[in-house]
Design a protein around this motif. Structure first.
Motif, short mmCIF file in Angstrom:
data_model
loop_
_atom_site.label_atom_id
_atom_site.label_comp_id
_atom_site.label_asym_id
_atom_site.label_seq_id
_atom_site.Cartn_x
_atom_site.Cartn_y
_atom_site.Cartn_z
N GLY A 67 45.54 147.31 20.89
CA GLY A 67 44.20 146.87 20.55
C GLY A 67 44.16 145.46 19.99
N ASN A 68 45.24 145.02 19.35
CA ASN A 68 45.27 143.65 18.82
C ASN A 68 45.16 142.64 19.95
N LEU A 69 45.83 142.92 21.06
CA LEU A 69 45.74 142.06 22.24
C LEU A 69 44.31 142.02 22.77
N LEU A 70 43.69 143.19 22.87
CA LEU A 70 42.34 143.27 23.40
C LEU A 70 41.34 142.54 22.51
N ILE A 71 41.50 142.69 21.21
CA ILE A 71 40.58 142.03 20.26
C ILE A 71 40.70 140.52 20.34
N LEU A 72 41.91 140.00 20.34
CA LEU A 72 42.10 138.55 20.42
C LEU A 72 41.50 137.99 21.71
N ALA A 73 41.81 138.65 22.83
CA ALA A 73 41.30 138.16 24.11
C ALA A 73 39.77 138.19 24.13
N ARG A 74 39.20 139.29 23.65
CA ARG A 74 37.74 139.42 23.67
C ARG A 74 37.07 138.38 22.78
#
Length: 239
Positions: free
Chosen positions: A23-30
């Motif tokens: 989820g950390n990856l998804l949050i940063l990208a978003r």
């Protein structure tokens, strides 16, 4: 904000990926894309070489065996060290946080870390499980940390690194401090995932990577509701 892509690498998802840390990856990208910043994401498995030209590197949590293997492969690869030397951002969670230091324990054996942060980890008298909160170093300009911890380690900081936060709930490093940071490297025991529960921390990593002091604000209503709910639960002694 920029026509250049922000390059984010998730290190060894086949080894280090527990408690929703992807989820950390998804949050940063978003959060980058919501501000008009193009994003390139690479999920690099442990049998592939690690690119050293990305902007942000993420390392998640994992069990003892995968953590030890991940450290061995990152040391042999050398790509993360080259990335840090060129100024990349690194964010490590739990096992990923421990392996940024000089040493850690896995299955009763002392293992060599990456020596990117001045800290070392060993085993504590009991497992730390539950809500984790703390007042973040004011120099970072980020609100109180909110997260969930589940680890048996205790981490001891050397003079070359600063604690991320002073613990107000939970254990973190040692019951007094939680996490660590130096330059553009930051580690924490907080899952949740950490950057979903701490959007300001996500923006701090983005600012470091983009080389800017400020970012356009986003609507963080749902994140703030979650943070408020967890803060109330901690104050009431609920899990």
């Amino acid at each position: 904000m920029s026509t250049e892509s922000l390059r984010i690498v998730w290190i060894y998802p086949d080894l280090l990926s527990t408690y929703g840390d992807r989820g950390n990856l998804l949050i940063l990208a978003r959060r980058a894309m919501q501000r008009g910043v193009p994003v390139e994401v690479a999920e690099v498995r442990s049998d592939h070489p690690l690119p050293h030209s990305a902007d942000i590197y993420l390392i998640g949590g994992g069990e003892d065996g995968p953590q030890a293997l991940g450290a061995q492969r990152l040391l042999a690869d050398g790509g993360l060290h080259r990335a840090v030397a060129r100024g990349s951002v690194v964010f490590g969670v739990c096992a990923g946080y421990q392996l940024l230091g000089t040493s850690f324990f896995a299955k009763g054996a002392k293992c060599a870390g990456l020596e990117l942060l001045d800290l070392q980890s060993d085993r504590g008298p009991s497992r730390a499980v539950g809500e984790l909160a703390g007042d973040i170093d004011p120099r970072l300009g980020v609100p109180q940390l909110s997260g969930f911890e589940n680890h048996g380690g205790r981490t001891h900081l050397g003079p070359g690194v600063s604690p991320l936060a002073r613990v107000t709930a939970g254990v973190g490093n040692d019951g007094t401090y939680e996490g660590a940071w130096r330059g553009k490297l930051l580690g924490t025991y907080a899952h949740g995932p950490a950057l979903a529960r701490n959007p300001a921390l996500a923006d701090l990593l983005l600012r470091w990577a983009l080389g800017v002091n400020n970012l356009p604000p986003l609507n963080d209503t749902w994140a703030e509701r979650l943070r408020s709910e967890r803060k109330t639960a901690v104050a009431a002694g609920r899990p």
